[in-house]
Write an enzyme that holds these catalytic residues in place. Structure first.
Site, PDB file in Angstrom:
ATOM      1  N   CYS A 113       0.808  -1.229   0.000  1.00 14.90           N
ATOM      2  CA  CYS A 113       0.000   0.000   0.000  1.00 14.90           C
ATOM      3  C   CYS A 113       0.842   1.282   0.000  1.00 14.90           C
ATOM      4  CB  CYS A 113      -0.955   0.011   1.181  1.00 14.90           C
ATOM      5  SG  CYS A 113      -2.217  -1.264   1.048  1.00 14.90           S
ATOM      6  N   HIS A 249      -3.102   7.622   2.207  1.00 15.59           N
ATOM      7  CA  HIS A 249      -3.527   6.308   1.722  1.00 15.59           C
ATOM      8  C   HIS A 249      -4.908   6.020   2.313  1.00 15.59           C
ATOM      9  CE1 HIS A 249      -3.880   2.159   0.849  1.00 15.59           C
ATOM     10  NE2 HIS A 249      -3.633   1.747   2.077  1.00 15.59           N
ATOM     11  N   ASN A 279     -10.091   0.326  -0.115  1.00 15.54           N
ATOM     12  CA  ASN A 279      -8.622   0.373  -0.137  1.00 15.54           C
ATOM     13  C   ASN A 279      -8.123  -0.177  -1.477  1.00 15.54           C
ATOM     14  OD1 ASN A 279      -5.886   0.044   0.204  1.00 15.54           O
ATOM     15  ND2 ASN A 279      -6.021  -0.937   2.215  1.00 15.54           N
TER      16      ASN A 279
END
Ligand code: COA
Length: 322
Positions: A113, A249, A279
């Protein structure tokens, strides 16, 4: 001094939208639980046969168009992904061919990520040292392919998408600083156990999916993001109040809210897309950036902080003058 300046951004989300209500039909969950614990309402899921490179190409074309450049001017492609089309060649090479480019360097970066921040760091080094003038930095993921759609603790949290940034060499800032870190100690808190060198024949199917100790990842993410924000601001002699926007993020609204609180930023200064995208791993920051530039919230000259945390653990940040 040569800076890497954001000349254009682009994003792409697959057509199919899966809502929390849709997930209620698939696993033992509720719309209320997902919204309350993660802030997510819906996510986009790639169509059958739609690959990470397909998403990346559209996002890249949109970024090139937004920059008002010709594709032939691109001289470096970096794709951040942990869901590549193939073991090799890299997704970046596939994107290069699809864009009609030849010979320029193209490679993938896998930092889960945090991948986009890592790719941005590398591209920034290329540009500031004269190794490239127009770099495409893309985060693209098909997370749906590594989800166990019977595991309610993970399948509700992720989505597919791609975001791209075209960086151009400039005398004006630009990327002011990037900060990247990792700690392999926490490998098994968030991982997809299957891999090439582990040997396919010994791998159970469930090893090909995301395994996560959500609670522990959550706690570590909140404390680490607080530290990286402090490191970035103090390293540049910048105060919280100088920041116009936090572009984090997008893993969980509660993690984002905690990060904003530590920075004493109002949520009005935070770009949030986790509700609509879930996500999307390395695609989440460039997608959020693209949304906020296109809807007019982020304006030229403003100071932005990007920050990310992911499997590895990896984490990082970038201070950027847009
Ligand atoms: N629907 C309903 N209940 C669920 C559920 C779901 N989709 N997923 C888990 N639960 C249950 C659990 O089984 C547990 O039940 P129990 O108390 O009976 O055992 C309960 O909800 C609480 O689970 P817990 O994991 O403690 O919840 P949480 O408040 O920590 O929230 C996450 C879970 C995953 C949303 C949260 O931990 C998180 O976001 N972690 C970080 C994830 C992340 O950012 N990952 C990527 C990093 S890049």
């Amino acid at each position: 001094m040569t800076f890497a300046r954001i000349a254009g951004t682009g994003g792409y989300l697959p057509e199919r939208v899966v809502t929390n209500k849709d997930l209620e039909e698939m696993v033992d969950t509720t719309d209320d639980w997902i919204r309350d614990r993660s802030g997510i309402k819906r996510r986009h899921i790639a169509a059958k046969g739609e690959k990470t490179s397909d998403l990346a190409v559209v996002a890249a074309e949109r970024a090139i168009e937004a920059a008002g450049m010709d594709v032939s001017e691109v001289d470096l492609i970096i794709v951040a992904t942990s869901t590549p089309d193939k073991v090799f060649p890299s997704t970046a090479c596939i994107v290069q061919r699809r864009l009609g480019l030849r010979k320029i360097p193209a490679f993938d970066v896998n930092a889960a990520c945090s991948g986009f921040i890592y790719a941005l760091d590398v591209a920034n080094r290329f540009i500031s040292t004269g190794g490239a003038r127009n770099a495409l930095v893309i985060g693209s993921e098909t997370m749906s392919r590594i989800l166990d759609w019977t595991d309610r603790s993970t399948c509700v949290l992720f989505g597919d998408g791609a975001g791209a940034v075209l960086l151009r060499a400039s005398n004006e800032a630009g990327i002011i600083s990037t900060h990247i870190h990792s700690d392999g100690e926490f490998e098994e808190l968030l991982h997809v156990p299957a891999g090439i060198s582990s040997g396919y024949d010994t791998v159970q199917q469930e090893a090909a999916f995301i395994h996560m100790k959500g609670n522990e990842v959550f706690r570590k993410a909140v404390s680490t993001l607080g530290n990286i924000a402090r490191e970035t601001l103090s390293g540049n002699n910048i105060k919280q109040e100088d920041l116009a926007w936090l572009v984090p993020h997008q893993a969980n609204l509660r993690i984002i809210t905690a990060a904003a609180k530590k920075l004493e930023l109002s949520m009005d200064q935070v770009i949030v897309t986790v509700d609509e995208h879930a996500n999307t791993s390395s695609a989440s920051i460039p997608l959020a950036l693209d949304v906020a530039i296109r809807d007019g919230r982020i304006k030229r000259g403003e100071l932005l902080l990007f920050e990310a945390f992911g499997a590895g653990f990896t984490w990082g940040s970038a201070l950027v003058r847009y």
